[in-house]
Design a protein around this motif. Structure first.
Motif, short mmCIF file in Angstrom:
data_model
loop_
_atom_site.label_atom_id
_atom_site.label_comp_id
_atom_site.label_asym_id
_atom_site.label_seq_id
_atom_site.Cartn_x
_atom_site.Cartn_y
_atom_site.Cartn_z
N UNK A 168 -4.93 -1.32 -13.03
CA UNK A 168 -4.17 -1.62 -11.82
C UNK A 168 -3.74 -0.29 -11.21
N UNK A 169 -3.63 -0.26 -9.89
CA UNK A 169 -3.31 1.01 -9.26
C UNK A 169 -2.82 0.82 -7.83
N UNK A 170 -2.29 1.90 -7.30
CA UNK A 170 -2.01 2.03 -5.88
C UNK A 170 -3.13 2.88 -5.29
N UNK A 171 -3.53 2.59 -4.07
CA UNK A 171 -4.71 3.22 -3.48
C UNK A 171 -4.42 4.66 -3.06
N UNK A 172 -4.54 5.56 -4.01
CA UNK A 172 -4.30 6.98 -3.76
C UNK A 172 -5.33 7.56 -2.78
N UNK A 173 -6.56 7.12 -2.92
CA UNK A 173 -7.65 7.64 -2.10
C UNK A 173 -7.41 7.38 -0.61
N UNK A 324 -8.67 -6.19 -9.55
CA UNK A 324 -7.74 -6.29 -8.43
C UNK A 324 -8.01 -5.19 -7.42
N UNK A 325 -7.78 -5.48 -6.15
CA UNK A 325 -7.83 -4.45 -5.12
C UNK A 325 -6.60 -3.56 -5.25
N UNK A 326 -6.75 -2.24 -5.24
CA UNK A 326 -5.57 -1.37 -5.34
C UNK A 326 -4.55 -1.69 -4.26
N UNK A 327 -3.28 -1.55 -4.60
CA UNK A 327 -2.22 -1.81 -3.63
C UNK A 327 -2.25 -0.77 -2.51
N UNK A 328 -1.93 -1.16 -1.29
CA UNK A 328 -1.99 -0.21 -0.18
C UNK A 328 -0.81 0.75 -0.17
N UNK A 329 -1.01 1.87 0.48
CA UNK A 329 0.07 2.84 0.73
C UNK A 329 0.44 2.76 2.21
#
Length: 342
Positions: A168-173, A324-329
């Protein structure tokens, strides 16, 4: 707009959380009904059973066999650092676990390298935790986890281009691309990058986003300089950075940006009149700096909840865990950025 599902893609199998949503109850209530446990009102039981029938839900036999052996304890492997990102993730995951009535056994990995984290995982296994959560600050740790044959799920919080059902992640890219896009659209043609720690997944993804956005706009690329996430490293780099009026800097996190602001001021360069600066994280102090810092906000509360939901699904219904789709920033524009002087 409705998008048709390809004919060769199977329909997603319902899981325990789908049943809970349809019945209007918690997943714990669904679990009690499935295992014929007491303290469920007849009307609630009937509603859950109706939802199960409607969704054609079939619980995993392996998961049901584990119900009576659970400790309701999750092992959390956190890096032994005080950096804002990992600390925030650990805090919000603890909140989410407590809301689900789980205990969290937190162990700080003083050595964040793969060998050190592996030893911590082995120690948690001896405590019979139901699952393990890793906050990853070294990309090599992911390879170690993939090579372990574990009887419990391991959920990793790590930003990486390589996807996995238990990541799981936040969308750093995309957050990094948004930061660079903002600077480019202001008119900056030379956008430097002060990157984070070299083996940190977040730093690598932010650097990848910076590179790709520059390449897409055919802007000149200068090799990034790596700091260690601290304000001190940002100050050190800012004092030596080959930077001139009209340039911009994308800092890998807000604390390095804070050090950078101080170093530029000492060099007689004004922000944003001479140099625009963007950070990443949106730490609580960012809005009160001089000037207030343009930055990329991460939703650590949402990430903590997502990690906990992934853990619950992996424990309750391991066969239904999907990527899961990474969470947006969100880009937060303040006054540390402006168009370069002509």
């Amino acid at each position: 707009m409705t998008v048709d599902r390809p004919a060769d893609r199977p329909a997603r199998v319902a899981n325990i959380f789908d049943v809970a949503r349809l019945a209007g109850v918690s997943h714990q209530t669904v679990s009690r009904v499935l295992n014929d446990l007491p303290n469920v009102r007849p009307a609630t039981r009937e509603r859950v059973e109706h939802a199960i029938a409607q969704l054609r839900y079939s619980p995993s036999p392996a998961a049901r066999a584990l119900v009576t052996r659970r400790t309701r304890t999750i092992g959390l492997v956190a890096p032994g650092v005080s950096d804002y990102g990992p600390t925030s993730i650990a805090m919000h995951f603890n909140f989410a676990a407590r809301a689900e009535r789980y205990n969290v056994e937190t162990v700080s990995a003083l050595d964040p390298a793969p060998a050190g984290v592996r030893g911590v995982i082995e120690g948690l296994l001896r405590q019979r935790v139901d699952a393990i959560v890793l906050i990853v600050v070294d990309v090599g740790v992911l390879e170690v986890v993939r090579g372990l044959d574990l009887s419990i799920p391991v959920v990793a919080a790590a930003a990486t281009a390589r996807r996995s059902p238990l990541l799981v992640s936040i969308d750093q890219y995309r957050g990094a691309r948004a930061a660079v896009r903002h600077l480019a659209e202001l008119g900056h043609r030379r956008i430097l990058h002060v990157a984070g720690a070299g083996r940190a997944p977040d730093a690598l993804e932010r650097m990848r986003g910076w590179r790709d956005e520059l390449a897409a706009r055919q802007l000149e690329m200068v090799e990034p300089v790596h700091g260690d996430w601290s304000a001190a490293s940002g100050h050190r780099i800012g004092a030596a950075l080959a930077i001139e009026p009209g340039m911009a800097v994308f800092a890998g996190n807000d604390h390095m940006a804070i050090g950078l602001l101080s170093a530029l001021r000492e060099r007689g360069l004004s922000v944003p009149e001479d140099v625009s600066v963007v950070g990443f994280d949106d730490v609580p102090e960012a809005a009160f700096l001089y000037p207030p810092l343009t930055t990329v906000r991460q939703d650590f509360a949402a990430l903590g909840e997502l990690i906990m939901q992934k853990v619950l699904l992996a424990v309750e219904e391991p066969d239904s865990v999907t990527e899961d789709t990474p969470l947006p920033t969100h880009l937060i524009v303040r006054t540390s950025t402006q168009a370069p002087a002509r």
